[in-house]
Design a protein around this motif. Structure first.
Motif, PDB file in Angstrom:
ATOM      1  N   HIS A 176      39.766 -10.493  72.964  1.00 45.04           N
ATOM      2  CA  HIS A 176      40.160  -9.923  74.400  1.00 45.04           C
ATOM      3  C   HIS A 176      39.778 -11.108  75.331  1.00 45.04           C
ATOM      4  O   HIS A 176      38.665 -11.248  75.595  1.00 45.04           O
ATOM      5  CB  HIS A 176      39.395  -8.612  74.607  1.00 45.04           C
ATOM      6  CG  HIS A 176      39.846  -7.502  74.112  1.00 45.04           C
ATOM      7  ND1 HIS A 176      39.674  -6.244  74.181  1.00 45.04           N
ATOM      8  CD2 HIS A 176      41.253  -7.397  73.353  1.00 45.04           C
ATOM      9  CE1 HIS A 176      40.406  -5.438  73.701  1.00 45.04           C
ATOM     10  NE2 HIS A 176      41.377  -5.996  73.058  1.00 45.04           N
TER      11      HIS A 176
ATOM     12  N   SER B 141      41.492  -0.729  73.020  1.00 46.21           N
ATOM     13  CA  SER B 141      42.350  -0.240  73.958  1.00 46.21           C
ATOM     14  C   SER B 141      43.358   0.846  73.306  1.00 46.21           C
ATOM     15  O   SER B 141      43.562   1.041  72.110  1.00 46.21           O
ATOM     16  CB  SER B 141      43.233  -1.458  74.659  1.00 46.21           C
ATOM     17  OG  SER B 141      44.267  -1.774  73.572  1.00 46.21           O
TER      18      SER B 141
ATOM     19  N   ASP C 119      45.411  -0.801  71.064  1.00 44.35           N
ATOM     20  CA  ASP C 119      44.828  -1.166  69.999  1.00 44.35           C
ATOM     21  C   ASP C 119      44.799   0.138  69.024  1.00 44.35           C
ATOM     22  O   ASP C 119      44.759   0.090  67.645  1.00 44.35           O
ATOM     23  CB  ASP C 119      43.229  -1.479  70.229  1.00 44.35           C
ATOM     24  CG  ASP C 119      43.347  -3.207  70.950  1.00 44.35           C
ATOM     25  OD1 ASP C 119      44.375  -3.665  70.673  1.00 44.35           O
ATOM     26  OD2 ASP C 119      42.221  -3.257  71.706  1.00 44.35           O
TER      27      ASP C 119
ATOM     28  N   GLU D 263      45.523 -13.936  73.044  1.00 46.94           N
ATOM     29  CA  GLU D 263      44.816 -13.227  71.928  1.00 46.94           C
ATOM     30  C   GLU D 263      45.066 -13.832  70.640  1.00 46.94           C
ATOM     31  O   GLU D 263      46.205 -14.293  70.176  1.00 46.94           O
ATOM     32  CB  GLU D 263      45.114 -11.687  71.937  1.00 46.94           C
ATOM     33  CG  GLU D 263      44.762 -11.007  73.114  1.00 46.94           C
ATOM     34  CD  GLU D 263      44.696  -9.591  72.869  1.00 46.94           C
ATOM     35  OE1 GLU D 263      44.953  -8.964  71.689  1.00 46.94           O
ATOM     36  OE2 GLU D 263      44.675  -8.864  73.704  1.00 46.94           O
TER      37      GLU D 263
ATOM     38  N   HIS E  25      40.264  -9.338  66.478  1.00 44.21           N
ATOM     39  CA  HIS E  25      41.348  -9.862  67.410  1.00 44.21           C
ATOM     40  C   HIS E  25      40.396 -10.129  68.828  1.00 44.21           C
ATOM     41  O   HIS E  25      39.258  -9.715  68.584  1.00 44.21           O
ATOM     42  CB  HIS E  25      42.559  -9.058  67.705  1.00 44.21           C
ATOM     43  CG  HIS E  25      42.300  -7.575  68.531  1.00 44.21           C
ATOM     44  ND1 HIS E  25      42.014  -6.744  67.947  1.00 44.21           N
ATOM     45  CD2 HIS E  25      42.663  -7.519  69.917  1.00 44.21           C
ATOM     46  CE1 HIS E  25      41.817  -5.845  69.040  1.00 44.21           C
ATOM     47  NE2 HIS E  25      42.237  -6.301  70.076  1.00 44.21           N
TER      48      HIS E  25
HETATM   49 ZN   LIG Z   1      42.931  -5.325  71.763  1.00 42.34          ZN
END
Ligand SMILES: [Zn+2]
Length: 138
Positions: A85, A93, A96, A23, A83
């Motif tokens: 994935h 998520s 997150d 990531e 960011h």
């Molecule tokens: Zn994430």
């Protein structure tokens, strides 16, 4: 609504592809006019997560402060975080959400097999219990 100009967008996609299968993360600089946000620059930040970075990123507070300072020097604001994935959809998520804050837009880029696939922008609520999808134009 968040609009990312072509130059920062190309930079974000390049960053996400280069760090694949890990990531990446970075800052989005620009301006806000009511509900409309414009991203005019992207700054790469270091993924400071100590473990496997394929499904996790972490930002250091000092890097965020530096990005905020860089934004102000360029007469812009730090308006969001991006960011990637890797091999995963651009959802927000639970991790997150926990690492989010309600005053930024969070753009997630889905990179599938090393190539850009799709992206979403998320707006976390104040208690970080859920994030709403924000209209994203790039
Ligand atoms: Zn994430």
């Amino acid at each position: 609504m968040i609009r990312i100009e072509s130059e920062p967008w190309a930079e974000m996609v390049a960053h996400a592809r280069e760090t694949y299968p890990n990531e990446c993360c970075g800052a989005m600089l620009g301006s806000t006019d009511g509900e409309r946000k414009a991203v005019r620059a992207a700054i790469r930040l270091r993924n400071a997560f100590e473990g496997a970075q394929a499904a996790r990123y972490e930002l250091r507070p000092e890097d965020l402060l530096a990005a905020d300072k860089a934004a102000r020097e360029r007469h812009m604001d730090l308006i969001g975080i991006y960011h990637s994935h890797p091999d995963c959809d651009a959802y927000f998520s639970k991790t997150d959400l926990q690492n989010s804050c309600p005053w930024y837009s969070f753009v997630v880029l889905s990179i599938q097999k090393g190539e850009f696939h799709h992206a979403n922008s998320w707006l976390p609520n104040f208690d970080q219990s859920e994030a709403a999808k924000e209209e994203l134009i790039y």
